[in-house]
Design a protein around this motif. Structure first.
Motif, PDB file in Angstrom:
ATOM      1  N   VAL A   1       0.739  -1.321  -0.229  1.00 33.33           N
ATOM      2  CA  VAL A   1      -0.382   0.719   0.046  1.00 33.33           C
ATOM      3  C   VAL A   1       0.710   0.663   0.078  1.00 33.33           C
ATOM      4  N   ILE A   2       1.947   1.305   1.005  1.00 34.70           N
ATOM      5  CA  ILE A   2       2.660   2.321   0.961  1.00 34.70           C
ATOM      6  C   ILE A   2       3.073   2.624  -0.704  1.00 34.70           C
ATOM      7  N   LEU A   3       3.812   1.408  -0.927  1.00 33.69           N
ATOM      8  CA  LEU A   3       4.402   1.366  -2.810  1.00 33.69           C
ATOM      9  C   LEU A   3       3.626   2.247  -3.234  1.00 33.69           C
ATOM     10  N   VAL A   4       2.286   1.962  -3.028  1.00 30.67           N
ATOM     11  CA  VAL A   4       1.175   2.468  -4.221  1.00 30.67           C
ATOM     12  C   VAL A   4       0.874   4.006  -4.187  1.00 30.67           C
ATOM     13  N   LEU A   5       0.735   4.034  -2.301  1.00 30.19           N
ATOM     14  CA  LEU A   5       0.820   5.407  -3.084  1.00 30.19           C
ATOM     15  C   LEU A   5       1.940   6.468  -2.976  1.00 30.19           C
ATOM     16  N   ILE A   6       3.316   6.208  -2.877  1.00 25.93           N
ATOM     17  CA  ILE A   6       4.831   7.036  -3.016  1.00 25.93           C
ATOM     18  C   ILE A   6       3.825   6.951  -5.219  1.00 25.93           C
TER      19      ILE A   6
END
Length: 190
Positions: A1-6
């Motif tokens: 999820v953090i990767l998608v937000l980044i």
């Protein structure tokens, strides 16, 4: 999820950066213009000298060319002061010398012919052709680059004929853009 937000944040930053950055605007209606001044001959005559060459830079007031104008005038001149009109006394003296036998018939005829010739020359005005010449200098009206009109020294030119043109050194870019791109055009951009 953090990767998608980044990834979304990076993608959003790229879009925002490209949106604020000015985009190039193109036109097919652009050209460079400069003032151009035609230089006319003040008089008819022959080009005596050309002080400049094609595409040479000139300054306002610089001599571009010299035109020589020649005129011939027929003048009536009084007879020369050496020829004088014979007097009646001179005719009488020749007649007396002939009558007294001092001169022969032939000499009398010569003297009489010379007196008549002097009389007709003293009455007749003499025509004389007088030639005058005048040099007119042609000056550059503005600073710029000279464009000669295929003329060279010795060529004849008529009054008010175009001798050359001076293209101003001040140039402007004139461009026409569609109204739809008005918001994208900014002052100072190249």
């Amino acid at each position: 999820v953090i990767l998608v937000l980044i990834l979304i944040a990076i993608f959003g930053g790229i879009i925002a950066f490209n949106h604020k950055r000015p985009r190039p605007v193109e036109t097919l209606s652009a050209y460079i213009s400069s003032d151009s001044v035609s230089i006319q001959a003040d008089n008819s005559g022959k080009i005596k000298s050309l002080s400049v060459k094609q595409d040479e830079k000139v300054q306002k007031g610089q001599v571009i060319a010299e035109i020589e104008t020649s005129k011939s005038v027929v003048k009536s001149v009084d007879p020369s002061p050496q020829t004088h009109k014979p007097t009646e006394q001179e005719y009488e003296n020749v007649a007396i010398m002939y009558k007294d036998g001092v001169i022969s018939q032939e000499e009398y005829d010569k003297h009489l012919a010379n007196l008549k010739k002097a009389e007709t020359q003293s009455e007749k005005p003499v025509s004389q052709v007088v030639y005058t010449s005048h040099i007119t200098k042609i000056y550059a009206p503005i600073d710029g680059t000279i464009v000669l009109n295929n003329l060279k020294e010795g060529d004849s030119i008529t009054k008010e004929a175009i001798l050359a043109k001076v293209n101003s050194s001040h140039k402007e870019v004139k461009a026409y853009f569609p109204v739809s791109t008005e918001k994208e055009i900014q002052t100072g951009r190249e």
